[in-house]
Design a protein around this motif. Sequence first.
Motif, mmCIF file in Angstrom:
data_model
loop_
_atom_site.group_PDB
_atom_site.id
_atom_site.type_symbol
_atom_site.label_atom_id
_atom_site.label_comp_id
_atom_site.label_asym_id
_atom_site.label_seq_id
_atom_site.Cartn_x
_atom_site.Cartn_y
_atom_site.Cartn_z
ATOM 1 N N PRO A 1 59.059 33.373 65.261
ATOM 2 C CA PRO A 1 60.040 32.321 64.978
ATOM 3 C C PRO A 1 60.890 32.718 63.778
ATOM 4 O O PRO A 1 60.358 33.216 62.792
ATOM 5 N N ARG A 2 62.202 32.550 63.899
ATOM 6 C CA ARG A 2 63.084 32.878 62.773
ATOM 7 C C ARG A 2 64.308 31.991 62.867
ATOM 8 O O ARG A 2 64.789 31.699 63.959
ATOM 9 N N GLY B 1 55.888 28.426 47.235
ATOM 10 C CA GLY B 1 54.660 28.932 47.846
ATOM 11 C C GLY B 1 54.870 29.402 49.265
ATOM 12 O O GLY B 1 53.920 29.665 49.990
ATOM 13 N N ALA B 2 56.145 29.524 49.676
ATOM 14 C CA ALA B 2 56.427 29.966 51.040
ATOM 15 C C ALA B 2 56.129 31.455 51.196
ATOM 16 O O ALA B 2 55.619 31.890 52.207
ATOM 17 N N MET C 1 53.939 34.372 50.783
ATOM 18 C CA MET C 1 52.486 34.320 50.627
ATOM 19 C C MET C 1 51.826 35.603 51.126
ATOM 20 O O MET C 1 52.412 36.357 51.901
ATOM 21 N N VAL D 1 51.904 40.611 62.780
ATOM 22 C CA VAL D 1 50.667 39.861 62.533
ATOM 23 C C VAL D 1 50.103 39.242 63.811
ATOM 24 O O VAL D 1 48.888 39.136 63.978
ATOM 25 N N HIS D 2 50.989 38.879 64.756
ATOM 26 C CA HIS D 2 50.509 38.290 66.004
ATOM 27 C C HIS D 2 49.743 39.305 66.825
ATOM 28 O O HIS D 2 48.844 38.963 67.571
ATOM 29 N N LEU E 1 53.644 37.496 54.097
ATOM 30 C CA LEU E 1 54.464 36.750 55.046
ATOM 31 C C LEU E 1 55.335 35.721 54.343
ATOM 32 O O LEU E 1 55.111 35.403 53.178
ATOM 33 N N VAL E 2 56.314 35.196 55.081
ATOM 34 C CA VAL E 2 57.086 34.051 54.611
ATOM 35 C C VAL E 2 56.685 32.847 55.462
ATOM 36 O O VAL E 2 56.761 32.909 56.684
ATOM 37 N N ASP E 3 56.255 31.786 54.827
ATOM 38 C CA ASP E 3 55.993 30.547 55.549
ATOM 39 C C ASP E 3 57.324 29.811 55.630
ATOM 40 O O ASP E 3 57.734 29.114 54.701
ATOM 41 N N LYS E 4 58.007 29.991 56.764
ATOM 42 C CA LYS E 4 59.359 29.436 56.886
ATOM 43 C C LYS E 4 59.348 27.917 56.952
ATOM 44 O O LYS E 4 60.386 27.286 56.815
ATOM 45 N N HIS E 5 58.164 27.338 57.187
ATOM 46 C CA HIS E 5 58.084 25.876 57.178
ATOM 47 C C HIS E 5 58.425 25.318 55.805
ATOM 48 O O HIS E 5 58.925 24.202 55.686
ATOM 49 N N ILE E 6 58.118 26.084 54.763
ATOM 50 C CA ILE E 6 58.389 25.554 53.423
ATOM 51 C C ILE E 6 59.366 26.421 52.631
ATOM 52 O O ILE E 6 59.609 26.169 51.454
ATOM 53 N N THR F 1 66.328 30.666 56.129
ATOM 54 C CA THR F 1 65.031 31.149 55.662
ATOM 55 C C THR F 1 65.059 32.662 55.499
ATOM 56 O O THR F 1 65.859 33.360 56.114
ATOM 57 N N ARG G 1 48.389 36.855 53.051
ATOM 58 C CA ARG G 1 47.214 36.439 53.791
ATOM 59 C C ARG G 1 45.971 37.115 53.235
ATOM 60 O O ARG G 1 46.060 38.135 52.553
#
Lengths: 253, 167
Positions: free
Chosen positions: A178-179, A131-132, A134, A191-192, A142-147, A183, A136
């Motif tokens: 952040p990169r 589910g990384a 995703m 997006v920011h 986007l890639v949710d790099k947290h997961i 990942t 919006r």
Amino acid sequence: MTDKTYNADLSRRHFFGKAAAAAGMAVAPGVFLRQVHARPADQAATSEQRWGILIDTDKCAKGCDSCVTACMDENGWGRADASEDKSGPHQKAQWIRKVTIKDKQTGHVQSLPLMCQHCENPPCVDVCPTGASMKRADGIVLVDKHICIGCRYCMMACPYKARSFVHEDLEDQKVVAPRGKGTVESCTMCVHRVDENGTPACVEACNADNHNAMYFGDLKDPNSEISRQLKQYGGKELRADLGLNTGVRYRGL
Amino acid sequence: MSLRQLIQTTIMAGLIALPFTVLAGDTPSPEIPKAKEKATEAYGCVAPVEYMRKNHMDELMHKRDDTLREGIRTDKFSLAECINCHVTPEEDGQFASFGEDEHFCSSCHNYASVSVDCFSCHRDTPEDTDYRHTFNSGNNPHHGKMALKGKKLSVETLQVLTEGDQQ
């Protein structure tokens, strides 16, 4: 609170209520200044917008790479990232690249930027096991790099070859992007910036160079520049046969 | 309590106490760098210090999903804002990077031996040394200084144009 709530009915009613007043601000007959809401920072992006980019390949200059370098500087990849030095050219990140295509029959050469197409039905999201990967609410993929576990299925699934994998430890990343190692990453449509009512760096750079080959805007707003351009002159999807309904469209192909 | 339970309890108690007996007096408490400025008059940080010590990880975890998945970019509990305020330059003007004891996060995390992987992707130092944030509204986009680069009307102008009569 009510006047700050991002509400479809409210803004639509508001718009019609304003139509008479807005007539005074008409830019050209039938063309009104767009009703722009800067979304408050504490409110979530909604599906009332769908962000898109239209690229006019006739205006896109051959040999010009301002969009690419602007993206590098904004997001800190490529030449702007000194720490990714052990990766080969085929391994390094490529969020956006310039592609030259030639019609073999006529010899007609065209140049265009290629990046994440921000599909409505993104294959990268379909295949992601965690589910990384995703999309919006406003259509930005986007890639949710947290997961993200770095499996790279999304890279294989993407028909546009838009995603990259980071192979090395990085440092001094940009605050806005952040990169890190292990990942997958790709164009975020800045997006920011979009979240602050801004324009992606590539579009801005293209306009700054007076090429004006890129339009950014809300595809769901019939009065936005991009929607009017698309309505009047049209715009193609790359690999339209896949039925992905991309947010990035091309004209002149 | 049976003899066996008694022995087990004694061994467990001994094991738990071991690090304290060994380390007592050896490792000084971490020197935590002071923040650049007071975010609030009442308690300094964006939340009381006791709360932040205990719950910063949960707040950051919650914030990261809000920001990435929904685009909610507020100052409060934003990692970038933590870094901007808490990671302060050393005497030579350089910033300590994560991993060095002088770094705000490392000062405690190294002491407690708790690893963090935020900084494998996120920048561990402020990007702009002159950058000072105002905490007045609490809802400013945290990269506001770059919001309106280029040829765009300012948000205020747009608000006047589009919402002038809403008051």
